[in-house]
Design an enzyme around this catalytic site. Structure first.
Site, PDB file in Angstrom:
ATOM      1  N   GLY A  36     -59.734 -17.873 118.949  1.00  0.00           N
ATOM      2  CA  GLY A  36     -61.008 -17.590 118.262  1.00  0.00           C
ATOM      3  C   GLY A  36     -60.783 -17.413 116.773  1.00  0.00           C
ATOM      4  N   ASP A  43     -60.906  -8.971 117.782  1.00  0.00           N
ATOM      5  CA  ASP A  43     -60.945  -7.992 118.879  1.00  0.00           C
ATOM      6  C   ASP A  43     -59.983  -6.813 118.730  1.00  0.00           C
ATOM      7  OD1 ASP A  43     -62.906  -9.450 120.094  1.00  0.00           O
ATOM      8  OD2 ASP A  43     -61.605 -10.417 121.559  1.00  0.00           O
ATOM      9  N   VAL A  85     -49.669 -18.461 103.187  1.00  0.00           N
ATOM     10  CA  VAL A  85     -48.523 -19.220 103.730  1.00  0.00           C
ATOM     11  C   VAL A  85     -48.240 -20.428 102.835  1.00  0.00           C
ATOM     12  CG1 VAL A  85     -47.717 -20.641 105.674  1.00  0.00           C
ATOM     13  CG2 VAL A  85     -48.905 -18.473 106.127  1.00  0.00           C
ATOM     14  N   GLY A  97     -66.207  -8.687 122.376  1.00  0.00           N
ATOM     15  CA  GLY A  97     -65.057  -8.020 122.978  1.00  0.00           C
ATOM     16  C   GLY A  97     -65.086  -8.219 124.479  1.00  0.00           C
ATOM     17  N   ARG A  98     -64.487  -9.342 124.903  1.00  0.00           N
ATOM     18  CA  ARG A  98     -64.525  -9.663 126.339  1.00  0.00           C
ATOM     19  C   ARG A  98     -63.637  -8.697 127.117  1.00  0.00           C
ATOM     20  NH1 ARG A  98     -63.106 -15.561 127.072  1.00  0.00           N
ATOM     21  NH2 ARG A  98     -65.142 -15.992 126.176  1.00  0.00           N
ATOM     22  N   ARG A 144     -58.534 -23.817 121.514  1.00  0.00           N
ATOM     23  CA  ARG A 144     -57.735 -23.210 122.589  1.00  0.00           C
ATOM     24  C   ARG A 144     -57.148 -24.402 123.342  1.00  0.00           C
ATOM     25  NH1 ARG A 144     -59.820 -17.871 122.342  1.00  0.00           N
ATOM     26  NH2 ARG A 144     -62.043 -17.809 121.852  1.00  0.00           N
ATOM     27  N   THR A 194     -57.393 -11.979 115.205  1.00  0.00           N
ATOM     28  CA  THR A 194     -58.484 -11.883 116.186  1.00  0.00           C
ATOM     29  C   THR A 194     -59.405 -10.737 115.787  1.00  0.00           C
ATOM     30  OG1 THR A 194     -59.098 -11.230 118.441  1.00  0.00           O
ATOM     31  CG2 THR A 194     -56.917 -10.564 117.731  1.00  0.00           C
ATOM     32  N   LYS A 208     -86.334  12.802 120.362  1.00  0.00           N
ATOM     33  CA  LYS A 208     -85.565  11.745 119.701  1.00  0.00           C
ATOM     34  C   LYS A 208     -86.350  10.439 119.768  1.00  0.00           C
ATOM     35  CE  LYS A 208     -80.877  11.262 118.672  1.00  0.00           C
ATOM     36  NZ  LYS A 208     -79.471  11.346 118.980  1.00  0.00           N
ATOM     37  N   ARG A 256     -85.075  -2.845 124.594  1.00  0.00           N
ATOM     38  CA  ARG A 256     -84.780  -4.220 124.186  1.00  0.00           C
ATOM     39  C   ARG A 256     -83.267  -4.435 124.141  1.00  0.00           C
ATOM     40  NH1 ARG A 256     -89.605  -4.464 124.746  1.00  0.00           N
ATOM     41  NH2 ARG A 256     -91.166  -5.079 123.202  1.00  0.00           N
ATOM     42  N   ALA A 276     -74.199   5.955 117.853  1.00  0.00           N
ATOM     43  CA  ALA A 276     -74.885   5.511 119.074  1.00  0.00           C
ATOM     44  C   ALA A 276     -74.947   6.644 120.098  1.00  0.00           C
ATOM     45  CB  ALA A 276     -74.145   4.322 119.672  1.00  0.00           C
ATOM     46  N   ASP A 292     -57.084  -6.537 119.701  1.00  0.00           N
ATOM     47  CA  ASP A 292     -56.430  -6.262 120.985  1.00  0.00           C
ATOM     48  C   ASP A 292     -55.019  -6.840 121.079  1.00  0.00           C
ATOM     49  OD1 ASP A 292     -57.270  -8.873 121.016  1.00  0.00           O
ATOM     50  OD2 ASP A 292     -57.993  -8.862 123.069  1.00  0.00           O
ATOM     51  N   ASP A 318     -52.456 -13.167 121.340  1.00  0.00           N
ATOM     52  CA  ASP A 318     -51.361 -13.189 122.320  1.00  0.00           C
ATOM     53  C   ASP A 318     -51.145 -14.561 122.963  1.00  0.00           C
ATOM     54  OD1 ASP A 318     -50.769 -10.571 121.937  1.00  0.00           O
ATOM     55  OD2 ASP A 318     -51.736  -9.845 123.765  1.00  0.00           O
ATOM     56  N   ARG A 378     -81.474  -0.269 114.547  1.00  0.00           N
ATOM     57  CA  ARG A 378     -81.836   1.148 114.684  1.00  0.00           C
ATOM     58  C   ARG A 378     -83.127   1.460 113.917  1.00  0.00           C
ATOM     59  NH1 ARG A 378     -78.250   6.278 114.694  1.00  0.00           N
ATOM     60  NH2 ARG A 378     -79.677   7.823 113.877  1.00  0.00           N
ATOM     61  N   ARG A 403     -49.154 -21.049  99.588  1.00  0.00           N
ATOM     62  CA  ARG A 403     -48.707 -20.764  98.215  1.00  0.00           C
ATOM     63  C   ARG A 403     -47.344 -20.078  98.178  1.00  0.00           C
ATOM     64  NH1 ARG A 403     -54.146 -20.040  94.741  1.00  0.00           N
ATOM     65  NH2 ARG A 403     -54.822 -22.178  95.067  1.00  0.00           N
TER      66      ARG A 403
HETATM   67  O1  F6P Z   1     -62.380 -13.998 119.088  1.00  0.00           O
HETATM   68  C1  F6P Z   1     -62.434 -13.075 120.108  1.00  0.00           C
HETATM   69  C2  F6P Z   1     -63.662 -13.308 120.926  1.00  0.00           C
HETATM   70  O2  F6P Z   1     -64.704 -13.266 120.038  1.00  0.00           O
HETATM   71  C3  F6P Z   1     -63.953 -12.376 122.077  1.00  0.00           C
HETATM   72  O3  F6P Z   1     -64.521 -11.172 121.726  1.00  0.00           O
HETATM   73  C4  F6P Z   1     -64.837 -13.211 122.927  1.00  0.00           C
HETATM   74  O4  F6P Z   1     -64.828 -12.816 124.232  1.00  0.00           O
HETATM   75  C5  F6P Z   1     -64.274 -14.578 122.753  1.00  0.00           C
HETATM   76  O5  F6P Z   1     -63.615 -14.588 121.507  1.00  0.00           O
HETATM   77  C6  F6P Z   1     -65.275 -15.675 122.847  1.00  0.00           C
HETATM   78  O6  F6P Z   1     -64.780 -16.826 122.278  1.00  0.00           O
HETATM   79  P1  F6P Z   1     -65.265 -18.293 122.589  1.00  0.00           P
HETATM   80  O7  F6P Z   1     -66.674 -18.191 123.086  1.00  0.00           O
HETATM   81  O8  F6P Z   1     -65.144 -18.984 121.282  1.00  0.00           O
HETATM   82  O9  F6P Z   1     -64.346 -18.827 123.611  1.00  0.00           O
END
Ligand code: F6P
Length: 343
Positions: free
Chosen positions: A18, A134, A30, A177-178, A79, A132, A221, A251, A193, A136, A110, A161, A32
């Site tokens: 991604g 994420d 990289v 964030g999958r 990918r 990334t 609230k 919503r 939140a 992660d 990764d 909000r 330069r």
């Molecule tokens: O880049 C990370 C991320 O945005 C994740 O949060 C998400 O799940 C995934 O990539 C979705 O990427 P794509 O739809 O491009 O495969």
């Protein structure tokens, strides 16, 4: 330089997985820094797919002019399934050899490092750079793009909000964030939140959520913000059920890919530039199978396999404070007394 080390004459750079804001800053660094060190630098288009398909261009300093402030990646990304096969690896090595690419900087997550590790086993020196949104990647506290993405999400949630409050609605806002809830948790804290749903801590109890909304509503609230991570998902159906159970208009807003785009923040530009240069330095020193990282206040590097074996846990203390700073605060009797000022 040690006796066994050979001076690298040409390197390649690719972005994989991604895209993330700041990847261009890393590519520019990289190119330069590599040129400054007397190397030939090749830009590889569309990640490993472009390597296999020989979409390779020699980069000069001018090729990376004006890209520092751009989101996305000028090299393109993909990918690449072929890199999971021995044939794909063999082809990638063949292309590297054809162009004289002895060292490769792989900017990605990764999955991209796994491909890099296989190339290293075939004699191509590789260094990974964490890219990334994420956050992660276990070996590092910083990944390229997270800072920009989380600020984009934060600003968007502030806007939702405003309207949520005017209409006295509940809003479920789904962030990316999958498998990782860092964007959700940071926004939970930054946007105040009332509830945050994380894939790592999936103890989702819809009845508890509904009770919280009813409680908060009773106390006057005017809105209820739920930040939901993509990995938990189902925001639209959740909204329908919550509205039916609470009577509060609800919503769902899915922020989606807007979080991956946009001009990188200062932090993403500076850290990505630093990491790009560090990757080149490592290759110049004859190092291979390394991943650049930022940990404990310092830029450093790890062995790829060591990095891939690491795990990281979303900070339980941040989860705790996210909760204590929101509706749970009003659960205590004394806190309820000064609730009017806080709402
Ligand atoms: O880049 C990370 C991320 O945005 C994740 O949060 C998400 O799940 C995934 O990539 C979705 O990427 P794509 O739809 O491009 O495969």
């Amino acid at each position: 330089m040690k006796m066994a080390e050979k001076k690298i004459k040409a390197i390649g750079v690719l972005t994989s997985g991604g895209d993330a804001p700041g990847m261009n800053a890393a590519v520019r660094a990289v190119v330069r820094h590599g040129l400054t060190k007397g190397m030939k630098v090749f830009g590889i288009k569309r990640g490993y797919s472009g390597l296999i398909d020989e979409e390779i261009i020699e980069m000069k300093a001018g090729n990376v002019s004006g890209i520092l402030s751009l989101g996305g990646t000028v090299l393109g990304t993909a990918r690449c399934k072929e890199m999971r096969t021995p044939e794909g690896i063999a082809r990638a090595v063949e292309v590297c050899n054809k162009y004289g690419i002895e060292g490769l900087v792989v900017i990605g997550g990764d999955g991209s490092y796994r491909g890099a590790e296989k190339l290293a086993n075939e004699g191509i020196n590789v260094v990974g750079v964490p890219g990334t949104i994420d956050l992660d990647i276990a070996c590092t506290e910083y990944t390229i793009g997270f800072d920009t993405a989380v600020n984009t999400a934060m600003e968007a949630i502030d806007k939702v909000r405003d309207t949520s409050s005017s209409h006295e609605r509940c809003s479920i806002i789904e962030v990316m964030g999958r498998n990782a809830g860092y964007i959700a948790l940071w926004c939970g804290i930054a946007n105040g939140a009332e509830d945050v749903l994380l894939p790592e801590k999936y103890d989702y109890d819809e009845q508890k959520l509904i009770d919280n909304i009813i409680d908060n509503r009773r106390r006057g609230k005017t809105h209820h913000i739920i930040v939901n991570a993509e990995g938990v998902g189902h925001s639209a159906s959740m909204a329908r059920r919550i509205e039916a159970a609470t009577g509060m208009e609800t919503r769902a807003t899915i922020l989606g890919y807007m979080q991956r785009g946009g001009s990188p923040t200062c932090k993403d530009r500076v850290y990505a530039s630093t990491m790009g240069c560090l990757a080149v330095d490592l290759l110049a020193e004859g190092k291979t199978k390394r991943v650049v990282s930022y940990a404990n206040g310092k830029f450093r590097d790890y062995d790829i396999n060591e990095a891939l074996a690491m795990t990281k846990e979303i900070d339980p203390y941040q989860i705790e404070i996210c909760s204590s700073l929101s509706h749970n605060y009003y659960k205590t009797e004394e806190a309820a007394l000064d609730v009017d000022e806080e709402l």
